[in-house]
Enzyme design. Structure first.
Site, PDB file in Angstrom:
ATOM      1  N   CYS A 197       4.277   3.342  -1.542  1.00 49.36           N
ATOM      2  CA  CYS A 197       4.416   2.869  -2.918  1.00 49.36           C
ATOM      3  C   CYS A 197       4.438   4.051  -3.884  1.00 49.36           C
ATOM      4  O   CYS A 197       4.375   3.862  -5.099  1.00 49.36           O
ATOM      5  CB  CYS A 197       3.286   1.912  -3.281  1.00 49.36           C
ATOM      6  SG  CYS A 197       1.641   2.652  -3.162  1.00 49.36           S
ATOM      7  N   GLU A 209      -8.138   0.099   9.394  1.00 45.25           N
ATOM      8  CA  GLU A 209      -8.274  -0.112   7.949  1.00 45.25           C
ATOM      9  C   GLU A 209      -9.703   0.226   7.538  1.00 45.25           C
ATOM     10  O   GLU A 209     -10.658  -0.101   8.262  1.00 45.25           O
ATOM     11  CB  GLU A 209      -7.948  -1.573   7.608  1.00 45.25           C
ATOM     12  CG  GLU A 209      -8.341  -2.031   6.224  1.00 45.25           C
ATOM     13  CD  GLU A 209      -7.631  -1.285   5.114  1.00 45.25           C
ATOM     14  OE1 GLU A 209      -8.321  -0.909   4.144  1.00 45.25           O
ATOM     15  OE2 GLU A 209      -6.410  -1.063   5.223  1.00 45.25           O
ATOM     16  N   CYS A 265       9.646 -10.880 -23.054  1.00 46.06           N
ATOM     17  CA  CYS A 265       8.242 -11.154 -23.374  1.00 46.06           C
ATOM     18  C   CYS A 265       7.908 -10.797 -24.822  1.00 46.06           C
ATOM     19  O   CYS A 265       8.274  -9.732 -25.315  1.00 46.06           O
ATOM     20  CB  CYS A 265       7.339 -10.375 -22.424  1.00 46.06           C
ATOM     21  SG  CYS A 265       5.579 -10.688 -22.679  1.00 46.06           S
TER      22      CYS A 265
END
Length: 454
Positions: free
Chosen positions: A411, A336, A69
């Site tokens: 994560c 949730e 990039c």
């Protein structure tokens, strides 16, 4: 502090910084790769560690490659694009092991080889781009539409190309910059908090080809919105939905209330493992669609769901994991906190003609005490919490359920390791961890773990 040193880089830390030793003292460097000798400036000195900024690479590592990039030197996105991909995977797995040992006190855990992403470039199905106003030397204003400079919340640069989402998204951003400039639509200033255009979010169904553009603005009338919409669609007829979302707050986040659907049905579809999912403008959805299929396939295999099983899906988002795992289960129960995601989960179950999925809205730690769930028995539990990990009360309630198998998707290896220690100390066995690279060229790591009862 302020001292310039020469230092050998020996490792990469979980936060993306490199690690060396200055006279035996751990030194975290912003930049540099293992195997390199660099010149660095000490910018912060503490009793147990230094923080330093890279000034110059004296000796390059053999794994260093040329970044693809053109924006790599300033962009805050791909910090490891100049590190050969197999070595990125190597260091990410090492970081999972390091977090287990140093944060969780867990050693000799079976950490499998990391699963590489099927696509190393153009893998994201969602990107957020920010607007900002710049003052020119002659006192006039111009605007930029792009991404944040590395380490700066208040500096946005004009993006010409990004190798993370798609070439189509690059073209859409360039056209948006042109249309907004020609229509003289005011752009939001991050410093003064004045202006209108704040963010552009582009979402793509990688397996369906559908495209959503979500324009996030401040309060006020969207002048020329009809012309804006018609010009964008004329340039890109493949765009299936354009949404207008309003965020009146000063908080610099690309979220808000959907004010109007300017084009299309207001959502797009994505397909994962043969199931169809509706993605609304603000709904959470895993960002790497093709790797998500591998991630969910692994999670479902570890859950070992049998006919008659009842499965709990915590932090379920739009219901994706539970729905994909629903074939053999007697019942899937999802929880949730985000109302929009729960609405999407209910809709997704209907879309896939599933009658064995139910979803509850609210904080996990509170909903698990709901009378409808309090005395329910679960054979397996999926949990995919946010980066902060599980709330202590939620974790306590989870352990009280006593499910035979817990499949924890994370994560954040650091907060996972903290929670994993609690789960192990309660009597569970941490059977294995399978890391997944969901975000090539970044420091982010995803993992799946399996906990079983003795």
């Amino acid at each position: 502090m302020g001292r310039i040193i020469e230092i050998d880089i020996e490792d990469l830390a979980y936060n993306g910084k490199s690690i060396g030793y200055d006279n035996g003292k751990v030194t975290f460097v912003k930049g540099g790769l293992p195997g390199e000798r660099v010149e660095a400036l000490i910018i912060k000195s503490r009793r147990n560690y230094n923080q330093a900024k890279l000034l110059k690479i004296i000796t390059k590592a053999p794994e260093r490659i040329e970044a693809v990039c053109k924006h790599y030197d300033i962009c805050g996105g791909c910090i490891w694009q100049d590190l050969e991909y197999t070595r990125q995977l190597y260091y990410k797995r090492r970081q999972v092991i390091a977090c287990l040992e140093h944060v969780g006190g867990l050693k000799d855990i079976n950490v499998e080889e990391i699963t590489p992403s099927p696509d190393v470039f153009f893998y994201r199905n969602k990107m957020e781009y920010s607007f900002h106003v710049l003052a020119t030397r002659d006192g006039r204003e111009q605007f930029v539409l792009g991404l944040h400079e590395r380490g700066r919340f208040d500096h946005i640069f004009d993006i010409e190309e990004c190798h993370l989402q798609s070439q189509l998204s690059n073209r859409i951003v360039r056209k948006l910059r042109e249309i907004i400039g020609e229509l003289s639509i005011p752009v939001y200033d991050l410093i003064t908090h004045r202006g209108f255009m704040r963010f552009v979010i582009i979402r793509e169904g990688k397996n369906t080809g559908q495209v959503m553009v979500n324009i996030v603005t401040g309060e006020g009338d969207f002048k020329n919105k009809d012309e804006f919409t018609s010009r964008l669609i004329a340039a890109f007829p493949e765009i299936t939905t354009i949404a207008w979302t309003v965020n009146p707050e000063k908080s610099n986040i690309a979220r808000g209330e959907v004010r109007e659907i300017l084009r299309g049905p207001g959502y797009i579809y994505e397909e994962i493992l043969g199931y169809k999912f509706r993605i609304n403008p603000g709904a959470f959805f895993q960002t790497n669609s093709r790797q998500t299929e591998a991630l969910y396939r692994c999670a479902i295999e570890l859950a070992d769901i049998k006919t008659g099983d009842t499965v709990l899906d915590l932090y379920c988002g739009a219901g994706t994991i539970g729905i994909c795992a629903s074939e053999n289960a007697d019942e899937i129960v999802g929880i949730e906190i985000e109302e929009e995601s729960v609405t999407a989960a209910v809709e997704n179950a209907k879309i896939n003609n599933l009658g064995n999925c139910s979803f509850y809205c609210g904080p996990v730690r509170k909903v698990m005490l709901d009378n409808n769930l309090k005395n329910k028995s679960f054979s397996a539990i999926f949990l995919d919490p946010p980066r902060a990990g599980m709330h202590p009360k939620a974790l306590k309630r989870l352990l009280e359920i006593g499910a035979q198998r817990i499949i924890y998707i994370s994560c954040n290896p650091a907060t996972f390791s903290r929670d994993a220690a609690e789960i192990v100390n309660s009597g569970y066995n941490l059977e294995k961890i399978v890391p997944f690279d969901m975000f090539p060229h970044t420091m982010h790591i995803e993992l799946i773990s399996l906990f079983t009862t003795s």
